[in-house]
Scaffold this motif. Structure first.
Motif, mmCIF file in Angstrom:
data_model
loop_
_atom_site.group_PDB
_atom_site.id
_atom_site.type_symbol
_atom_site.label_atom_id
_atom_site.label_comp_id
_atom_site.label_asym_id
_atom_site.label_seq_id
_atom_site.Cartn_x
_atom_site.Cartn_y
_atom_site.Cartn_z
ATOM 1 N N ILE A 16 0.832 -1.203 0.000
ATOM 2 C CA ILE A 16 0.000 0.000 0.000
ATOM 3 C C ILE A 16 0.870 1.258 0.000
ATOM 4 O O ILE A 16 0.589 2.213 -0.729
ATOM 5 C CB ILE A 16 -0.974 -0.028 1.196
ATOM 6 N N LEU A 17 1.937 1.265 0.793
ATOM 7 C CA LEU A 17 2.847 2.417 0.809
ATOM 8 C C LEU A 17 3.498 2.630 -0.554
ATOM 9 O O LEU A 17 3.686 3.768 -0.990
ATOM 10 C CB LEU A 17 3.928 2.223 1.866
ATOM 11 N N GLN A 18 3.838 1.539 -1.202
ATOM 12 C CA GLN A 18 4.468 1.617 -2.517
ATOM 13 C C GLN A 18 3.551 2.257 -3.551
ATOM 14 O O GLN A 18 4.002 2.983 -4.424
ATOM 15 C CB GLN A 18 4.857 0.209 -2.956
ATOM 16 N N GLY A 19 2.276 2.012 -3.441
ATOM 17 C CA GLY A 19 1.346 2.535 -4.424
ATOM 18 C C GLY A 19 0.743 3.883 -4.083
ATOM 19 O O GLY A 19 0.279 4.594 -4.969
ATOM 20 N N THR A 20 0.752 4.266 -2.807
ATOM 21 C CA THR A 20 0.074 5.503 -2.428
ATOM 22 C C THR A 20 1.031 6.621 -2.012
ATOM 23 O O THR A 20 0.988 7.708 -2.560
ATOM 24 C CB THR A 20 -0.905 5.241 -1.276
ATOM 25 N N ILE A 21 1.882 6.365 -1.056
ATOM 26 C CA ILE A 21 2.712 7.420 -0.485
ATOM 27 C C ILE A 21 4.036 7.584 -1.225
ATOM 28 O O ILE A 21 4.510 8.703 -1.419
ATOM 29 C CB ILE A 21 2.951 7.161 1.018
ATOM 30 N N LEU A 56 8.777 -18.207 -2.391
ATOM 31 C CA LEU A 56 8.183 -18.485 -3.702
ATOM 32 C C LEU A 56 6.685 -18.207 -3.681
ATOM 33 O O LEU A 56 6.156 -17.521 -4.558
ATOM 34 C CB LEU A 56 8.452 -19.929 -4.117
ATOM 35 N N LEU A 57 6.005 -18.704 -2.662
ATOM 36 C CA LEU A 57 4.559 -18.473 -2.560
ATOM 37 C C LEU A 57 4.230 -16.997 -2.345
ATOM 38 O O LEU A 57 3.292 -16.474 -2.953
ATOM 39 C CB LEU A 57 3.973 -19.318 -1.427
ATOM 40 N N LEU A 58 5.010 -16.331 -1.509
ATOM 41 C CA LEU A 58 4.779 -14.901 -1.298
ATOM 42 C C LEU A 58 5.060 -14.110 -2.568
ATOM 43 O O LEU A 58 4.329 -13.180 -2.912
ATOM 44 C CB LEU A 58 5.649 -14.382 -0.159
ATOM 45 N N GLY A 59 6.119 -14.472 -3.293
ATOM 46 C CA GLY A 59 6.434 -13.795 -4.546
ATOM 47 C C GLY A 59 5.358 -13.996 -5.592
ATOM 48 O O GLY A 59 4.979 -13.058 -6.298
ATOM 49 N N LEU A 60 4.847 -15.221 -5.694
ATOM 50 C CA LEU A 60 3.776 -15.483 -6.657
ATOM 51 C C LEU A 60 2.506 -14.718 -6.308
ATOM 52 O O LEU A 60 1.880 -14.110 -7.173
ATOM 53 C CB LEU A 60 3.487 -16.982 -6.731
ATOM 54 N N SER A 61 2.129 -14.747 -5.037
ATOM 55 C CA SER A 61 0.861 -14.108 -4.657
ATOM 56 C C SER A 61 0.953 -12.583 -4.699
ATOM 57 O O SER A 61 0.082 -11.926 -5.269
ATOM 58 C CB SER A 61 0.419 -14.596 -3.277
ATOM 59 N N PHE A 62 2.002 -12.005 -4.128
ATOM 60 C CA PHE A 62 2.106 -10.550 -4.152
ATOM 61 C C PHE A 62 2.486 -10.032 -5.534
ATOM 62 O O PHE A 62 2.130 -8.915 -5.895
ATOM 63 C CB PHE A 62 3.085 -10.059 -3.080
ATOM 64 N N GLY A 63 3.195 -10.830 -6.312
ATOM 65 C CA GLY A 63 3.461 -10.447 -7.691
ATOM 66 C C GLY A 63 2.186 -10.415 -8.515
ATOM 67 O O GLY A 63 1.989 -9.513 -9.342
ATOM 68 N N MET A 64 1.295 -11.374 -8.288
ATOM 69 C CA MET A 64 0.006 -11.367 -8.997
ATOM 70 C C MET A 64 -0.842 -10.175 -8.556
ATOM 71 O O MET A 64 -1.490 -9.525 -9.385
ATOM 72 C CB MET A 64 -0.750 -12.672 -8.749
ATOM 73 N N LEU A 65 -0.808 -9.867 -7.274
ATOM 74 C CA LEU A 65 -1.505 -8.678 -6.787
ATOM 75 C C LEU A 65 -0.926 -7.418 -7.438
ATOM 76 O O LEU A 65 -1.670 -6.526 -7.841
ATOM 77 C CB LEU A 65 -1.392 -8.608 -5.261
ATOM 78 N N HIS A 66 0.375 -7.374 -7.570
ATOM 79 C CA HIS A 66 1.042 -6.251 -8.226
ATOM 80 C C HIS A 66 0.628 -6.155 -9.693
ATOM 81 O O HIS A 66 0.388 -5.063 -10.208
ATOM 82 C CB HIS A 66 2.555 -6.441 -8.100
ATOM 83 N N ASP A 67 0.542 -7.284 -10.371
ATOM 84 C CA ASP A 67 0.117 -7.299 -11.776
ATOM 85 C C ASP A 67 -1.312 -6.790 -11.929
ATOM 86 O O ASP A 67 -1.602 -6.012 -12.827
ATOM 87 C CB ASP A 67 0.202 -8.719 -12.350
ATOM 88 N N VAL A 68 -2.187 -7.244 -11.066
ATOM 89 C CA VAL A 68 -3.599 -6.881 -11.185
ATOM 90 C C VAL A 68 -3.823 -5.408 -10.845
ATOM 91 O O VAL A 68 -4.569 -4.713 -11.539
ATOM 92 C CB VAL A 68 -4.468 -7.796 -10.286
ATOM 93 N N TYR A 71 -0.311 -3.123 -13.202
ATOM 94 C CA TYR A 71 -0.049 -3.347 -14.620
ATOM 95 C C TYR A 71 -1.086 -4.292 -15.194
ATOM 96 O O TYR A 71 -1.301 -5.365 -14.676
ATOM 97 C CB TYR A 71 1.348 -3.953 -14.820
ATOM 98 N N GLY A 72 -1.696 -3.905 -16.301
ATOM 99 C CA GLY A 72 -2.721 -4.732 -16.897
ATOM 100 C C GLY A 72 -2.340 -5.308 -18.239
ATOM 101 O O GLY A 72 -3.121 -6.021 -18.837
ATOM 102 N N ARG A 73 -1.149 -4.996 -18.732
ATOM 103 C CA ARG A 73 -0.765 -5.482 -20.055
ATOM 104 C C ARG A 73 -0.541 -6.988 -20.076
ATOM 105 O O ARG A 73 -1.027 -7.685 -20.943
ATOM 106 C CB ARG A 73 0.502 -4.785 -20.525
#
Length: 175
Positions: A16-21, A56-68, A71-73
């Motif tokens: 959230i901090l990365q995207g807002t503040i 690995l699981l945290l990277g996959l899940s938070f990376g997918m959250l980051h993609d959604v 980034y939508g491409r």
């Protein structure tokens, strides 16, 4: 069992901090050069101090959250890059109590690996037209330096929490 929710909460807070503040704090000149992934730094700490499968699981899940969210491409590019780079870094660096210089090396290599994977994925799908050398100098190196500084701030408190989490996990496994 108290430390696992703390880790997930910390990752969400950094997301959230990365995207807002953080966009307000970065100068406009650096806005297109530095692409911070604050939660990815924590995932790299998890891969060294806890376990690479968890990272690995945290990277996959938070990376997918980051993609959604951001980034939508291509959905899944950040998820793949974060998960695989965290796992590969965990395979290379399997040191239970990594000292500061080694952990900062992990952060730099992990950041470079993730950005290089993203560059390769975007090149395969013709989403970038710049050569790798240009991307390395204009995006990857400034981002790596930002990640390095952020990892220095987090090193001591995060290492302590992850070592306590590993002790809790070992106690649960023995029971």
């Amino acid at each position: 069992m108290r430390r696992r929710p703390f880790l997930i909460l910390l990752l969400f807070l950094l997301f959230i901090l990365q995207g807002t503040i953080l966009p307000w704090l970065l100068p406009n000149v650096w806005e297109m050069r530095i692409i911070p992934n604050l939660f990815f730094i924590v995932i790299l700490f998890v891969t060294v101090y806890h376990h690479r499968h968890t990272a690995l699981l945290l990277g996959l899940s938070f990376g997918m959250l980051h993609d959604v969210i951001f980034y939508g491409r291509i959905i899944g590019a950040h998820s793949f890059a974060m998960g695989l780079s965290a796992y590969l870094i965990g395979l290379i660096f399997q040191i239970p109590r990594a000292p500061l210089p080694l952990m900062m090396t992990v952060v730099l290599l992990g950041s470079l690996l993730e950005d290089s994977m993203l560059f390769a994925i975007y090149s395969v799908f013709n989403l970038n037209n710049e050569p790798y050398s240009w991307a390395l100098l204009n995006h990857m190196l400034p981002t790596m330096l930002f990640h390095f500084a952020f990892a220095l701030l987090l090193y001591i408190p995060l290492r302590r929490q992850l070592e306590l989490l590993k002790k809790e996990t070992r106690k649960e496994e023995t029971l």
